[in-house]
Write a protein that holds these residues in place. Structure first.
Motif, mmCIF file in Angstrom:
data_model
loop_
_atom_site.group_PDB
_atom_site.id
_atom_site.type_symbol
_atom_site.label_atom_id
_atom_site.label_comp_id
_atom_site.label_asym_id
_atom_site.label_seq_id
_atom_site.Cartn_x
_atom_site.Cartn_y
_atom_site.Cartn_z
ATOM 1 N N LYS A 364 0.686 -1.252 -0.183
ATOM 2 C CA LYS A 364 -0.055 -0.229 0.042
ATOM 3 C C LYS A 364 0.904 1.156 0.232
ATOM 4 C CE LYS A 364 -4.064 -2.084 2.425
ATOM 5 N NZ LYS A 364 -4.887 -1.918 3.463
ATOM 6 N N ASN A 365 2.212 0.952 -0.122
ATOM 7 C CA ASN A 365 3.043 2.314 -0.062
ATOM 8 C C ASN A 365 3.748 2.512 -1.441
ATOM 9 O OD1 ASN A 365 2.874 2.697 2.807
ATOM 10 N ND2 ASN A 365 4.059 0.819 3.024
ATOM 11 N N LEU A 366 4.299 3.580 -1.479
ATOM 12 C CA LEU A 366 5.058 3.843 -2.793
ATOM 13 C C LEU A 366 6.567 4.314 -2.369
ATOM 14 C CD1 LEU A 366 2.805 6.627 -4.520
ATOM 15 C CD2 LEU A 366 3.102 4.290 -5.328
ATOM 16 N N GLU A 367 7.540 3.508 -3.353
ATOM 17 C CA GLU A 367 8.994 3.508 -3.352
ATOM 18 C C GLU A 367 9.310 4.615 -4.382
ATOM 19 O OE1 GLU A 367 12.965 0.840 -3.647
ATOM 20 O OE2 GLU A 367 10.831 -0.074 -3.785
ATOM 21 N N LEU A 368 9.904 5.508 -3.892
ATOM 22 C CA LEU A 368 10.540 6.317 -4.850
ATOM 23 C C LEU A 368 11.964 5.764 -5.511
ATOM 24 C CD1 LEU A 368 10.689 9.133 -6.180
ATOM 25 C CD2 LEU A 368 12.370 9.791 -4.440
ATOM 26 N N ILE A 369 11.779 5.430 -6.910
ATOM 27 C CA ILE A 369 12.770 4.882 -7.646
ATOM 28 C C ILE A 369 13.768 5.718 -8.132
ATOM 29 C CG2 ILE A 369 13.415 3.258 -9.712
ATOM 30 C CD1 ILE A 369 11.828 1.966 -7.344
ATOM 31 N N GLU A 370 13.165 6.891 -8.720
ATOM 32 C CA GLU A 370 14.035 8.036 -9.325
ATOM 33 C C GLU A 370 13.038 9.341 -9.434
ATOM 34 O OE1 GLU A 370 16.858 9.542 -9.825
ATOM 35 O OE2 GLU A 370 17.604 7.918 -10.830
ATOM 36 N N ASP A 371 14.046 10.491 -8.768
ATOM 37 C CA ASP A 371 13.658 11.993 -9.023
ATOM 38 C C ASP A 371 14.668 12.342 -9.911
ATOM 39 O OD1 ASP A 371 12.870 14.278 -8.576
ATOM 40 O OD2 ASP A 371 12.630 14.186 -6.620
ATOM 41 N N ALA A 372 14.306 12.962 -10.946
ATOM 42 C CA ALA A 372 15.241 13.555 -11.748
ATOM 43 C C ALA A 372 14.867 14.929 -12.304
ATOM 44 C CB ALA A 372 15.164 12.711 -13.214
ATOM 45 N N HIS A 373 15.842 15.811 -12.514
ATOM 46 C CA HIS A 373 15.714 17.105 -12.989
ATOM 47 C C HIS A 373 15.635 17.013 -14.628
ATOM 48 C CE1 HIS A 373 17.230 21.125 -14.616
ATOM 49 N NE2 HIS A 373 16.468 21.786 -13.663
ATOM 50 N N VAL A 374 14.720 17.915 -15.089
ATOM 51 C CA VAL A 374 14.523 17.986 -16.399
ATOM 52 C C VAL A 374 14.852 19.182 -17.216
ATOM 53 C CG1 VAL A 374 12.916 17.673 -18.358
ATOM 54 C CG2 VAL A 374 12.688 16.358 -16.409
#
Length: 389
Positions: A364-374
């Motif tokens: 029921k949770n979300l795991e952050l895989i990637e956070d990228a600047h565009v």
């Protein structure tokens, strides 16, 4: 990252014969250049579009060119002052038929230059590659051309729907990554068949020389075919991504969003070893991305336009947020194939910045895989505009 042979062949796609007289095919190339003298960056585009080309194969028919529909008998009625004279229409509305090459720049002082050709005057016919139109050529790995318009030409021919100036280019390209078609029907197709592409060569724009270097070119190629253009028009794409987690450039990453097709967006994302592909189609298990394009309050840098796209699948959640300064957007008028002076008025920019975030469902949770600047995002929003009476 290898590109599959099947997807590469989309670049050689032969549009359905129905589109020869009732539709458009549109291929475009987007890339960044560095000014030779100052090193300043600038995003450019080169486009090839065929609009109902076999309605008038021997001559160019521009839908916005004034054409009188008043006959000699009508003139006699007008001179006589009869009631019938009040019912005359001064102009005849026509369906366009031409092959257009457009090239220009995004950002401050953006502009586009256009040249028009009859399909019988170009080599290659109704195809996507190995085409020569006037001084412009398009092959599977090379684009070269030149367009020049004077201020006098533009004043005398507003139907060209372009600006004055001159641009020339001689550029090689190599596709590094292609997405499968995001929308596909019998006569319709949209595919970002060069979602990550290396461009190299040179370009001269209004007397300034620019160098295009593969590693910094931020190249993009896509193709659209259909009886008309999707409206409203939404597009976001970029391959200039930097991880906000590791600080590293993501050289095997890119994304592309396009729509609306049947009121839906197509979304394709690759972030290193993870991919999310959502086609714009109806069906029992259809996933519909949520989108918004809004104008933000003014700050010290000026007003911004904000594009946001979010999609939630059983496995992934993708959030995309792109901002572009309004002063770095420009309005393009794209004539619709159906004619009658119908246009898509498009806000377009190549200097969008923002973030793309990829999450994975874990229970029921979300795991952050990637956070990228565009960076250097192509961002567009277009709406249908009724013709003036």
């Amino acid at each position: 990252m290898a590109t599959s042979k099947k997807i590469d062949n989309c670049g050689k796609f032969r549009p359905n014969n129905a589109l020869k007289r009732n539709g458009a095919v549109w291929r475009r190339f987007i890339f960044k250049g560095l000014e030779a003298d100052s090193g300043a960056e600038r995003m450019f585009f080169v486009e090839l579009e065929m609009v109902n080309p076999y309605l008038s194969p021997d001559e160019v028919v521009l839908g916005f060119k004034s054409r009188s529909k008043v006959s000699e008998d009508d003139l006699q009625y007008a001179l006589a002052g009869t009631k019938a004279a009040h019912d005359l229409r001064c102009e005849s509305l026509v369906t366009p038929s031409y092959v257009a090459v457009r090239a220009g720049s995004f950002g401050l002082h953006a502009k586009q230059l256009c040249s028009y050709h009859a399909v019988k005057t170009i080599s290659g016919g109704f195809r996507l590659s190995e085409i020569e139109a006037g001084k412009c050529i398009f092959t599977d790995d090379h684009i070269r051309g030149e367009i020049s318009r004077t201020s006098l030409e533009i004043r005398e021919h507003p139907e060209y729907l372009c600006d004055s100036g001159c641009i020339s280019w001689d550029i090689r390209y190599e596709i590094k990554y292609s997405f499968p078609p995001g929308y596909e029907k019998k006569t319709d197709l949209w595919v970002s068949n060069g979602a990550r592409t290396d461009f190299s060569g040179s370009l001269t724009f209004d007397g300034r020389e620019y160098h295009i270097i593969p590693k910094t070119s931020c190249g993009y190629i896509d193709f659209h075919a259909g009886h008309s253009l999707p409206l409203p028009w939404i597009h976001l794409s970029s391959s200039a991504l930097t991880s906000l987690i590791s600080g590293k450039m993501l050289f095997n990453s890119c994304f592309s969003v396009q729509g609306l097709y049947e009121d839906r967006l197509a979304l394709s994302v690759v972030l290193e070893d993870n991919s999310v592909l959502i086609k714009a189609k109806n069906g029992r298990h259809t996933i519909t991305p949520v989108w918004e394009c809004t104008r933000m309050p003014m700050d010290e840098e000026g007003e911004r336009l904000h594009w946001s796209v979010s999609v939630d699948t059983k496995k992934w959640v993708v959030d995309i947020d792109i901002m572009c300064l309004v002063k770095e957007l420009f309005v393009r008028n794209i004539e619709l194939p159906e004619g009658r002076r119908k246009v898509m008025k498009q806000l377009a920019g190549g200097t969008g910045t923002g973030e793309i975030r990829l999450y994975r469902h874990v229970g029921k949770n979300l795991e952050l895989i990637e956070d990228a600047h565009v960076a250097n995002a192509l961002c567009e929003y277009g709406q249908f505009e009724l013709p003036e009476e």
